[in-house]
Design a protein around this motif. Sequence first.
Motif, PDB file in Angstrom:
ATOM      1  N   GLY A  75      58.082  23.317   6.216  1.00 44.31           N
ATOM      2  CA  GLY A  75      58.938  23.154   7.382  1.00 44.31           C
ATOM      3  C   GLY A  75      59.824  21.939   7.305  1.00 44.31           C
ATOM      4  N   ALA A  76      60.547  21.739   8.399  1.00 41.60           N
ATOM      5  CA  ALA A  76      61.473  20.619   8.496  1.00 41.60           C
ATOM      6  C   ALA A  76      61.467  20.086   9.924  1.00 41.60           C
ATOM      7  N   SER A  77      61.793  18.812  10.045  1.00 40.42           N
ATOM      8  CA  SER A  77      61.917  18.161  11.359  1.00 40.42           C
ATOM      9  C   SER A  77      63.303  17.546  11.471  1.00 40.42           C
ATOM     10  N   TYR A  78      63.897  17.704  12.626  1.00 39.58           N
ATOM     11  CA  TYR A  78      65.143  16.992  12.934  1.00 39.58           C
ATOM     12  C   TYR A  78      64.783  15.922  13.950  1.00 39.58           C
ATOM     13  N   ILE A  79      64.976  14.660  13.608  1.00 40.70           N
ATOM     14  CA  ILE A  79      64.561  13.538  14.443  1.00 40.70           C
ATOM     15  C   ILE A  79      65.716  13.121  15.360  1.00 40.70           C
ATOM     16  N   PHE A  80      65.475  13.201  16.674  1.00 42.10           N
ATOM     17  CA  PHE A  80      66.470  12.769  17.656  1.00 42.10           C
ATOM     18  C   PHE A  80      66.406  11.254  17.861  1.00 42.10           C
ATOM     19  N   LEU A  86      62.592  17.831  16.682  1.00 40.65           N
ATOM     20  CA  LEU A  86      62.522  19.292  16.707  1.00 40.65           C
ATOM     21  C   LEU A  86      61.922  19.731  15.384  1.00 40.65           C
ATOM     22  N   ASP A  87      60.810  20.481  15.423  1.00 37.11           N
ATOM     23  CA  ASP A  87      60.109  20.911  14.214  1.00 37.11           C
ATOM     24  C   ASP A  87      60.200  22.423  14.058  1.00 37.11           C
ATOM     25  N   CYS A  88      60.411  22.877  12.829  1.00 40.18           N
ATOM     26  CA  CYS A  88      60.429  24.307  12.487  1.00 40.18           C
ATOM     27  C   CYS A  88      59.562  24.493  11.251  1.00 40.18           C
ATOM     28  N   SER A  89      58.773  25.558  11.229  1.00 34.06           N
ATOM     29  CA  SER A  89      57.959  25.818  10.047  1.00 34.06           C
ATOM     30  C   SER A  89      57.747  27.313   9.861  1.00 34.06           C
ATOM     31  N   ILE A  90      57.406  27.671   8.637  1.00 33.59           N
ATOM     32  CA  ILE A  90      57.085  29.042   8.285  1.00 33.59           C
ATOM     33  C   ILE A  90      55.795  28.976   7.481  1.00 33.59           C
ATOM     34  N   GLY A  91      54.871  29.898   7.737  1.00 31.47           N
ATOM     35  CA  GLY A  91      53.585  29.796   7.065  1.00 31.47           C
ATOM     36  C   GLY A  91      52.884  31.119   6.878  1.00 31.47           C
ATOM     37  N   TYR A  92      51.868  31.080   6.034  1.00 34.60           N
ATOM     38  CA  TYR A  92      51.033  32.239   5.735  1.00 34.60           C
ATOM     39  C   TYR A  92      49.582  31.780   5.690  1.00 34.60           C
ATOM     40  N   MET A  93      48.686  32.546   6.318  1.00 32.99           N
ATOM     41  CA  MET A  93      47.253  32.292   6.227  1.00 32.99           C
ATOM     42  C   MET A  93      46.601  33.603   5.831  1.00 32.99           C
ATOM     43  N   ASP A 114      42.036  43.232   6.061  1.00 36.72           N
ATOM     44  CA  ASP A 114      42.974  42.138   5.805  1.00 36.72           C
ATOM     45  C   ASP A 114      43.024  41.218   7.019  1.00 36.72           C
ATOM     46  N   LEU A 115      42.784  39.930   6.828  1.00 41.57           N
ATOM     47  CA  LEU A 115      42.791  38.951   7.909  1.00 41.57           C
ATOM     48  C   LEU A 115      44.008  38.037   7.823  1.00 41.57           C
ATOM     49  N   SER A 116      45.048  38.466   7.134  1.00 39.26           N
ATOM     50  CA  SER A 116      46.222  37.630   6.899  1.00 39.26           C
ATOM     51  C   SER A 116      47.158  37.609   8.093  1.00 39.26           C
ATOM     52  N   ARG A 117      47.941  36.538   8.156  1.00 31.18           N
ATOM     53  CA  ARG A 117      48.983  36.445   9.179  1.00 31.18           C
ATOM     54  C   ARG A 117      50.157  35.658   8.621  1.00 31.18           C
ATOM     55  N   PHE A 118      51.320  35.950   9.144  1.00 28.25           N
ATOM     56  CA  PHE A 118      52.555  35.274   8.795  1.00 28.25           C
ATOM     57  C   PHE A 118      53.098  34.710  10.093  1.00 28.25           C
ATOM     58  N   ASN A 119      53.483  33.444  10.112  1.00 26.12           N
ATOM     59  CA  ASN A 119      53.956  32.858  11.365  1.00 26.12           C
ATOM     60  C   ASN A 119      55.216  32.024  11.168  1.00 26.12           C
ATOM     61  N   ILE A 120      56.022  31.994  12.215  1.00 23.37           N
ATOM     62  CA  ILE A 120      57.219  31.157  12.299  1.00 23.37           C
ATOM     63  C   ILE A 120      57.073  30.335  13.575  1.00 23.37           C
ATOM     64  N   ASN A 121      57.181  29.015  13.457  1.00 20.57           N
ATOM     65  CA  ASN A 121      57.003  28.122  14.604  1.00 20.57           C
ATOM     66  C   ASN A 121      58.242  27.257  14.802  1.00 20.57           C
ATOM     67  N   VAL A 122      58.592  27.072  16.061  1.00 23.31           N
ATOM     68  CA  VAL A 122      59.657  26.151  16.451  1.00 23.31           C
ATOM     69  C   VAL A 122      59.133  25.398  17.666  1.00 23.31           C
ATOM     70  N   GLY A 123      59.224  24.081  17.633  1.00 23.97           N
ATOM     71  CA  GLY A 123      58.715  23.304  18.752  1.00 23.97           C
ATOM     72  C   GLY A 123      59.266  21.903  18.784  1.00 23.97           C
ATOM     73  N   VAL A 124      59.043  21.250  19.903  1.00 20.16           N
ATOM     74  CA  VAL A 124      59.459  19.872  20.107  1.00 20.16           C
ATOM     75  C   VAL A 124      58.234  18.978  19.938  1.00 20.16           C
ATOM     76  N   LYS A 125      58.352  17.943  19.130  1.00 21.62           N
ATOM     77  CA  LYS A 125      57.267  16.991  18.920  1.00 21.62           C
ATOM     78  C   LYS A 125      57.586  15.714  19.680  1.00 21.62           C
ATOM     79  N   ILE A 126      56.637  15.256  20.481  1.00 19.59           N
ATOM     80  CA  ILE A 126      56.780  14.018  21.236  1.00 19.59           C
ATOM     81  C   ILE A 126      55.784  13.008  20.668  1.00 19.59           C
ATOM     82  N   LYS A 127      56.271  11.898  20.169  1.00 26.95           N
ATOM     83  CA  LYS A 127      55.413  10.849  19.635  1.00 26.95           C
ATOM     84  C   LYS A 127      55.231   9.786  20.706  1.00 26.95           C
ATOM     85  N   LEU A 128      53.993   9.517  21.040  1.00 31.92           N
ATOM     86  CA  LEU A 128      53.699   8.519  22.076  1.00 31.92           C
ATOM     87  C   LEU A 128      53.394   7.166  21.479  1.00 31.92           C
TER      88      LEU A 128
END
Length: 128
Positions: A75-80, A86-93, A114-128
């Motif tokens: 994935g990648a993060s765009y830091i404001f 803003l974080d985006c990722s793509i994954g497989y389990m 088969d217990l596999s999954r494919f996921n795409i995530n987009v979210g906002v990360k807040i660092k405290l």
Amino acid sequence: SDDRWIFFVGPSFTAHTNVISEHYVFFAKATAGLMNFRNVQRCLVNSTDIMGNPSQSMVGTTYKRYTFGYGLSAGASYIFNKYLSLDCSIGYMGGNVSKVKANDKTFELEENEDLSRFNINVGVKIKL
């Protein structure tokens, strides 16, 4: 009804770049561990009671099995600013089972579950 649960526990390893052009970070993650598969099947069965009256009863079976699971993501993060990105990722389990256990008996499956999954995530990360 047919309810399935997949639970995974294991360590994960993450590698990421330093901040590029003051706004971007790229990362990759790998994990491996124990995956638990549980399937609860329930259905209504029509029958008659002692007096000959029609009735229904719930019949259920629980199948379960532990197996090895693994995953990869990138994935990648765009830091404001230093608090918000803003974080985006793509994954497989993945994982699969060839046998299941129900009521202390083990059954061989005709085909692997088969217990596999494919996921795409987009979210906002807040660092405290």
